[in-house]
Design a protein around this motif. Structure first.
Motif, PDB file in Angstrom:
ATOM      1  N   HIS A 184      38.094  44.802  38.916  1.00  0.00           N
ATOM      2  CA  HIS A 184      38.901  44.044  39.860  1.00  0.00           C
ATOM      3  C   HIS A 184      40.113  43.568  39.056  1.00  0.00           C
ATOM      4  O   HIS A 184      39.951  42.909  38.024  1.00  0.00           O
ATOM      5  CB  HIS A 184      38.119  42.858  40.413  1.00  0.00           C
ATOM      6  N   VAL A 185      41.303  43.924  39.524  1.00  0.00           N
ATOM      7  CA  VAL A 185      42.517  43.654  38.767  1.00  0.00           C
ATOM      8  C   VAL A 185      42.833  42.163  38.747  1.00  0.00           C
ATOM      9  O   VAL A 185      42.866  41.496  39.787  1.00  0.00           O
ATOM     10  CB  VAL A 185      43.710  44.443  39.351  1.00  0.00           C
ATOM     11  N   ASP A 186      43.078  41.659  37.546  1.00  0.00           N
ATOM     12  CA  ASP A 186      43.443  40.263  37.324  1.00  0.00           C
ATOM     13  C   ASP A 186      44.940  40.208  37.016  1.00  0.00           C
ATOM     14  O   ASP A 186      45.344  40.384  35.871  1.00  0.00           O
ATOM     15  CB  ASP A 186      42.634  39.691  36.158  1.00  0.00           C
ATOM     16  N   GLU A 187      45.729  40.048  38.043  1.00  0.00           N
ATOM     17  CA  GLU A 187      47.181  39.969  37.920  1.00  0.00           C
ATOM     18  C   GLU A 187      47.668  38.876  38.866  1.00  0.00           C
ATOM     19  O   GLU A 187      46.908  38.407  39.715  1.00  0.00           O
ATOM     20  CB  GLU A 187      47.823  41.320  38.287  1.00  0.00           C
ATOM     21  N   PRO A 188      48.940  38.464  38.769  1.00  0.00           N
ATOM     22  CA  PRO A 188      49.453  37.425  39.672  1.00  0.00           C
ATOM     23  C   PRO A 188      49.283  37.816  41.150  1.00  0.00           C
ATOM     24  O   PRO A 188      49.352  38.994  41.507  1.00  0.00           O
ATOM     25  CB  PRO A 188      50.938  37.339  39.303  1.00  0.00           C
ATOM     26  N   GLN A 189      49.087  36.809  41.988  1.00  0.00           N
ATOM     27  CA  GLN A 189      48.851  37.045  43.415  1.00  0.00           C
ATOM     28  C   GLN A 189      49.959  37.869  44.071  1.00  0.00           C
ATOM     29  O   GLN A 189      49.689  38.672  44.953  1.00  0.00           O
ATOM     30  CB  GLN A 189      48.678  35.711  44.154  1.00  0.00           C
ATOM     31  N   GLU A 190      51.206  37.686  43.623  1.00  0.00           N
ATOM     32  CA  GLU A 190      52.315  38.454  44.207  1.00  0.00           C
ATOM     33  C   GLU A 190      52.103  39.952  43.964  1.00  0.00           C
ATOM     34  O   GLU A 190      52.361  40.776  44.832  1.00  0.00           O
ATOM     35  CB  GLU A 190      53.675  38.049  43.626  1.00  0.00           C
ATOM     36  N   SER A 191      51.656  40.303  42.763  1.00  0.00           N
ATOM     37  CA  SER A 191      51.407  41.707  42.427  1.00  0.00           C
ATOM     38  C   SER A 191      50.263  42.263  43.258  1.00  0.00           C
ATOM     39  O   SER A 191      50.336  43.387  43.765  1.00  0.00           O
ATOM     40  CB  SER A 191      51.068  41.863  40.947  1.00  0.00           C
ATOM     41  N   LEU A 192      49.212  41.481  43.406  1.00  0.00           N
ATOM     42  CA  LEU A 192      48.061  41.926  44.187  1.00  0.00           C
ATOM     43  C   LEU A 192      48.444  42.095  45.660  1.00  0.00           C
ATOM     44  O   LEU A 192      47.990  43.031  46.319  1.00  0.00           O
ATOM     45  CB  LEU A 192      46.901  40.943  44.042  1.00  0.00           C
ATOM     46  N   ALA A 193      49.292  41.209  46.169  1.00  0.00           N
ATOM     47  CA  ALA A 193      49.744  41.303  47.563  1.00  0.00           C
ATOM     48  C   ALA A 193      50.549  42.579  47.786  1.00  0.00           C
ATOM     49  O   ALA A 193      50.424  43.220  48.841  1.00  0.00           O
ATOM     50  CB  ALA A 193      50.576  40.076  47.933  1.00  0.00           C
ATOM     51  N   LYS A 194      51.352  42.971  46.814  1.00  0.00           N
ATOM     52  CA  LYS A 194      52.133  44.211  46.935  1.00  0.00           C
ATOM     53  C   LYS A 194      51.216  45.425  46.999  1.00  0.00           C
ATOM     54  O   LYS A 194      51.462  46.358  47.762  1.00  0.00           O
ATOM     55  CB  LYS A 194      53.109  44.348  45.760  1.00  0.00           C
TER      56      LYS A 194
ATOM     57  N   GLU B 173      43.685  48.711  47.481  1.00  0.00           N
ATOM     58  CA  GLU B 173      42.995  47.529  46.965  1.00  0.00           C
ATOM     59  C   GLU B 173      43.175  47.477  45.455  1.00  0.00           C
ATOM     60  O   GLU B 173      43.156  48.518  44.794  1.00  0.00           O
ATOM     61  CB  GLU B 173      41.500  47.586  47.303  1.00  0.00           C
ATOM     62  N   PRO B 174      43.332  46.287  44.884  1.00  0.00           N
ATOM     63  CA  PRO B 174      43.533  46.164  43.432  1.00  0.00           C
ATOM     64  C   PRO B 174      42.220  46.317  42.654  1.00  0.00           C
ATOM     65  O   PRO B 174      41.706  45.385  42.056  1.00  0.00           O
ATOM     66  CB  PRO B 174      44.143  44.770  43.277  1.00  0.00           C
ATOM     67  N   MET B 175      41.694  47.531  42.734  1.00  0.00           N
ATOM     68  CA  MET B 175      40.447  47.869  42.064  1.00  0.00           C
ATOM     69  C   MET B 175      40.581  49.261  41.470  1.00  0.00           C
ATOM     70  O   MET B 175      41.229  50.128  42.057  1.00  0.00           O
ATOM     71  CB  MET B 175      39.271  47.877  43.057  1.00  0.00           C
ATOM     72  N   PHE B 176      39.960  49.461  40.313  1.00  0.00           N
ATOM     73  CA  PHE B 176      39.882  50.767  39.667  1.00  0.00           C
ATOM     74  C   PHE B 176      38.425  51.036  39.346  1.00  0.00           C
ATOM     75  O   PHE B 176      37.633  50.104  39.179  1.00  0.00           O
ATOM     76  CB  PHE B 176      40.673  50.793  38.351  1.00  0.00           C
ATOM     77  N   LEU B 177      38.099  52.292  39.214  1.00  0.00           N
ATOM     78  CA  LEU B 177      36.761  52.694  38.812  1.00  0.00           C
ATOM     79  C   LEU B 177      36.862  53.414  37.481  1.00  0.00           C
ATOM     80  O   LEU B 177      37.763  54.233  37.284  1.00  0.00           O
ATOM     81  CB  LEU B 177      36.168  53.645  39.859  1.00  0.00           C
TER      82      LEU B 177
ATOM     83  N   GLY C 299      25.537  50.085  37.964  1.00  0.00           N
ATOM     84  CA  GLY C 299      26.751  49.984  37.171  1.00  0.00           C
ATOM     85  C   GLY C 299      27.122  48.527  36.996  1.00  0.00           C
ATOM     86  O   GLY C 299      26.286  47.643  37.183  1.00  0.00           O
ATOM     87  N   ARG C 300      28.378  48.310  36.661  1.00  0.00           N
ATOM     88  CA  ARG C 300      28.852  46.948  36.401  1.00  0.00           C
ATOM     89  C   ARG C 300      30.165  46.706  37.126  1.00  0.00           C
ATOM     90  O   ARG C 300      30.851  47.629  37.517  1.00  0.00           O
ATOM     91  CB  ARG C 300      29.040  46.728  34.904  1.00  0.00           C
ATOM     92  N   GLU C 301      30.500  45.424  37.243  1.00  0.00           N
ATOM     93  CA  GLU C 301      31.786  44.999  37.794  1.00  0.00           C
ATOM     94  C   GLU C 301      32.363  43.943  36.873  1.00  0.00           C
ATOM     95  O   GLU C 301      31.618  43.145  36.307  1.00  0.00           O
ATOM     96  CB  GLU C 301      31.609  44.327  39.156  1.00  0.00           C
ATOM     97  N   MET C 302      33.679  43.943  36.753  1.00  0.00           N
ATOM     98  CA  MET C 302      34.322  42.874  36.006  1.00  0.00           C
ATOM     99  C   MET C 302      35.772  42.752  36.423  1.00  0.00           C
ATOM    100  O   MET C 302      36.347  43.678  36.994  1.00  0.00           O
ATOM    101  CB  MET C 302      34.203  43.085  34.498  1.00  0.00           C
ATOM    102  N   THR C 303      36.344  41.614  36.155  1.00  0.00           N
ATOM    103  CA  THR C 303      37.757  41.369  36.386  1.00  0.00           C
ATOM    104  C   THR C 303      38.474  41.575  35.067  1.00  0.00           C
ATOM    105  O   THR C 303      37.996  41.108  34.024  1.00  0.00           O
ATOM    106  CB  THR C 303      37.963  39.932  36.906  1.00  0.00           C
ATOM    107  N   ALA C 304      39.598  42.302  35.102  1.00  0.00           N
ATOM    108  CA  ALA C 304      40.331  42.602  33.870  1.00  0.00           C
ATOM    109  C   ALA C 304      41.804  42.807  34.177  1.00  0.00           C
ATOM    110  O   ALA C 304      42.183  43.155  35.301  1.00  0.00           O
ATOM    111  CB  ALA C 304      39.759  43.839  33.205  1.00  0.00           C
ATOM    112  N   SER C 305      42.623  42.620  33.166  1.00  0.00           N
ATOM    113  CA  SER C 305      44.051  42.848  33.299  1.00  0.00           C
ATOM    114  C   SER C 305      44.321  44.355  33.320  1.00  0.00           C
ATOM    115  O   SER C 305      43.508  45.162  32.862  1.00  0.00           O
ATOM    116  CB  SER C 305      44.791  42.221  32.129  1.00  0.00           C
TER     117      SER C 305
END
Length: 131
Positions: free
Chosen positions: A50-60, A67-71, A117-123
C-alpha cells in the motif's frame, strides 16, 4: 533478489488473510469468468504494498482509475503472457482492482495470489528499490 535487506523487507508486514488455495483448474475457471479477455499470472510468496505518499499524490492515482497498491511476488508459478519464468519474481504496475480475496488486477494482467502472503505500507522509493 540479491541482498539480505530486500529479503528481510519481504518478510516484514502483516500476514495477510488474502490468497487462495484453489486448484489450477478452479483458478482458470474463476479468471475466465471474471476477466475473460485478460491474461493471468499465478504468484506465491507475495506481498501487497500500500503506497505511503502524500494524500494529493494518492488522490491523483485514484482519479486516474487506479489504486495506490503494487504487488510483488518472489515466486511466479505461471504467467499467461510468458513474460516471467516459473520461479522468477515480478513487481506489478499500479492496481486497477482488487477483489479483497485473491485477484489483483492491473491494466494488462490479473495476478492470482496463491497461498498466504503479506501486506505492508511503503514508500515508492522502497517499493521500486526492490530488484
Amino acid at each position: 533478489m540479491g541482498n539480505s535487506s530486500e529479503l528481510e523487507l519481504l518478510q516484514e508486514g502483516e500476514i495477510s488473510s488474502f490468497g487462495t488455495e484453489f486448484s489450477r483448474v478452479e483458478i482458470e475457471a474463476l479468471v475466465a469468468e471474471r476477466f475473460p479477455r485478460k491474461a493471468y499470472c499465478l504468484v506465491e510468496d507475495w506481498l501487497i504494498f500500500h503506497v505511503d505518499e502524500p494524500q494529493e499524490s494518492l488522490a491523483k492515482v485514484r482519479a486516474s482509475g487506479l489504486e495506490p497498491m503494487f504487488l510483488y511476488s518472489h515466486c511466479v508459478i505461471f504467467d499467461g503472457h510468458g513474460r516471467f519464468p516459473p520461479g522468477g519474481w515480478v513487481r506489478s504496475t499500479l492496481c486497477k482492482s482488487f477483489d479483497g480475496d485473491c485477484l489483483f488486477e492491473t491494466r494488462n494482467t490479473v495476478y492470482v495470489l496463491v497461498g498466504k502472503g503479506r501486506e505492508m505500507t511503503a514508500s515508492l522509493k522502497t517499493i521500486f528499490g526492490l530488484c
